[in-house]
Design an enzyme around this catalytic site. Structure first.
Site, PDB file in Angstrom:
ATOM      1  N   HIS A   1       0.801  -1.217   0.000  1.00 10.33           N
ATOM      2  CA  HIS A   1       0.000   0.000   0.000  1.00 10.33           C
ATOM      3  C   HIS A   1       0.834   1.266   0.000  1.00 10.33           C
ATOM      4  O   HIS A   1       0.353   2.318  -0.446  1.00 10.33           O
ATOM      5  CB  HIS A   1      -0.941   0.012   1.209  1.00 10.33           C
ATOM      6  N   GLY A   2       2.049   1.221   0.486  1.00 11.22           N
ATOM      7  CA  GLY A   2       2.823   2.449   0.480  1.00 11.22           C
ATOM      8  C   GLY A   2       4.176   2.312   1.129  1.00 11.22           C
ATOM      9  O   GLY A   2       4.412   1.398   1.928  1.00 11.22           O
TER      10      GLY A   2
END
Length: 487
Positions: free
Chosen positions: A326-327
């Site tokens: 996700h990041g």
């Protein structure tokens, strides 16, 4: 170009018209037109990043043919690793390079080593995490013998860059989408209507629900040090509905747009807020990603067939990778680890798959007290963890959580989002009971069973209410990009 914009409506109208009235005579014409449309759609953000999609497309098209053509396992593995490494190299360079450098410098400084900082000012290409996983799975499936490669480069390119799901999924598998690219599509009115209904419902979720809650969430997370405990809890509740309606709204629009062009995409959400444990939640939330990690990471690592400790290791790895996907921030890694800690107790007592074939309140309209307790426990345990997803740092996340147990006075503001949540929650419950994922399918309201005469009038009334809400809230709320564009 975002779905909730005038630009996209004009683009979709033109693309739909040309696709069915000009390019409907040949398969190659249809697919070539889809590639052109998809490249235009993606170029709306930054045309330079088209090169990354084209590079991945060329590499994996040729790798797939080489894997299939060679009989030697060693050679097949070499080509497979060419695909995996080249795609992950692009992903890691643009998304994780600075994170790895900063983390290394932080560790080095802890042990007394002083090094100069090296960072690259890179813009994260929209959708790179999605199409990278999609193209890697193609090579893996050919290596496993699950599918055969296509020799039609245009069709393969259309599969990789298909614009409805290019930038935020669902992450499609070649065995589902590619065969649809390899056969002629003919317009079907019923499918087109279903697509329009999904687009409207997705727009409603994004514009009316998610964007209405966004300013509450932004205010609470920006000023959390001055707010009381219940307001902070309300901020997490708001964010849970914001991110769900934002992301599932995008998925609904993507699936609906795909239907307009004659394609069926996989479902990405299945009423996750009605889950009775974390295992069921992850089978209902971001299904295309969780099933991707299951099929291409968890099972190849041995799954749950090599003993408890190996299984625990595999589960932790999958959740950590899911968070990291996700990041490039430790907050996402902690978020994934916390979900692993919630899931492991279920696994250890063999309860993680107990709700594979049943739904909550399956034989009644309302859940039992025990089911309600399960649903609330699952919802709030996953909702609390959204603090790591939304905060800028782990320190901010911990500070936010610690302040939730300090001041329990009643909140005197930020409650205007509660009616929106209650209305949406009720609509979701009704749709779940009917087996429908779209309120515009008025069978979900049992109207036909009440009186056939009211079927069409009520259907048009619901449509009018949704469209009116979308129009009015699009004026009131600030237009925002979809949250998952940043991933």
């Amino acid at each position: 170009m975002v779905f909730n914009s005038i630009d996209f409506i004009i683009f979709l109208t033109l693309a739909f018209s040309l696709y069915w009235f000009v390019f409907h005579h040949s398969l190659r014409g249809q697919n070539l037109f889809l590639v052109i449309c998809s490249y235009i759609f993606y170029s709306w953000w930054d045309w330079r990043f088209l090169s990354l999609i084209i590079i991945s497309t060329i590499i994996d098209y040729n790798v797939g043919l080489k894997i299939f053509k060679n009989n030697r396992i060693f050679v097949k593995k070499i080509y497979l690793w060419i695909s995996i490494i080249s795609n992950l190299l692009l992903l890691c360079t643009f998304k994780y390079f600075n994170f790895f450098i900063d983390s290394w410098l932080s560790v080095a400084s802890t042990f007394g080593f002083k090094q100069s900082s090296i960072t690259i000012n890179l813009i994260l290409p929209v959708g790179i995490s999605f199409y990278t996983f999609q193209t890697i799975s193609y090579s893996l499936d050919i290596y496993r013998g699950s599918i055969k490669p296509t020799k039609d480069f245009i069709s393969f390119a259309a599969f990789i860059c298909f614009f409805p799901q290019l930038v935020a999924g669902p992450i499609e598998r070649a065995r589902n989408l590619l065969p649809q690219m390899l056969k002629m599509r003919f317009f079907e009115y019923k499918t087109g209507v279903q697509g329009v209904r999904l687009i409207i419902w997705g727009m409603f979720k994004k514009i009316v629900i998610a964007d209405s809650l966004a300013h509450h969430v932004d205010f609470i997370f920006t000023n959390y040090t001055t707010l009381n405990s219940l307001t902070l809890l309300l901020g997490l509740v708001y964010f849970s509905f914001q991110i769900y309606c934002d992301f599932s709204g995008y998925s609904d629009i993507a699936i609906g747009v795909a239907k307009l062009f004659g394609f069926e995409l996989m479902s990405n959400f299945n009423f996750p807020f009605f889950s009775r444990d974390v295992g069921e939640f992850w089978r209902r939330w971001h299904i295309s990603l969780s099933s991707w990690f299951r099929d291409y990471v968890y099972i190849p690592l041995g799954g749950s067939k090599r003993g408890k400790w190996i299984s625990i290791r595999n589960i932790v790895i999958v959740f950590l990778l899911s968070g990291f996907w996700h990041g490039a921030n430790w907050t996402f890694i902690v978020w994934g680890l916390c979900h692993a800690m919630l899931f492991l107790p279920l696994f250890l007592i063999n309860k993680n798959r107990r709700y594979l074939s049943s739904n909550i309140a399956e034989n009644s309209f309302l859940p039992s007290f025990f089911e309600l307790l399960q649903m609330m426990t699952t919802y709030f345990s996953t909702t609390i963890l959204w603090v790591f997803f939304r905060s800028q740092s782990i320190a901010d996340s911990i500070d936010y959580l610690s302040r939730m147990v300090i001041d329990f006075s009643l909140p005197n503001s930020n409650r205007s989002g509660i009616p929106i949540i209650l209305i949406f929650f009720s609509l979701e419950w009704i749709m779940r009971k009917s087996g429908s994922k779209n309120i515009l399918c008025t069978e979900s309201l049992y109207i036909k069973s009440v009186n056939v005469r009211f079927y069409k009038p009520i259907k048009f009334l619901i449509l009018w209410l949704l469209l009116s809400a979308i129009f009015n809230f699009s004026i009131i709320n600030n237009k925002s990009e979809f949250i998952y564009f940043q991933f």
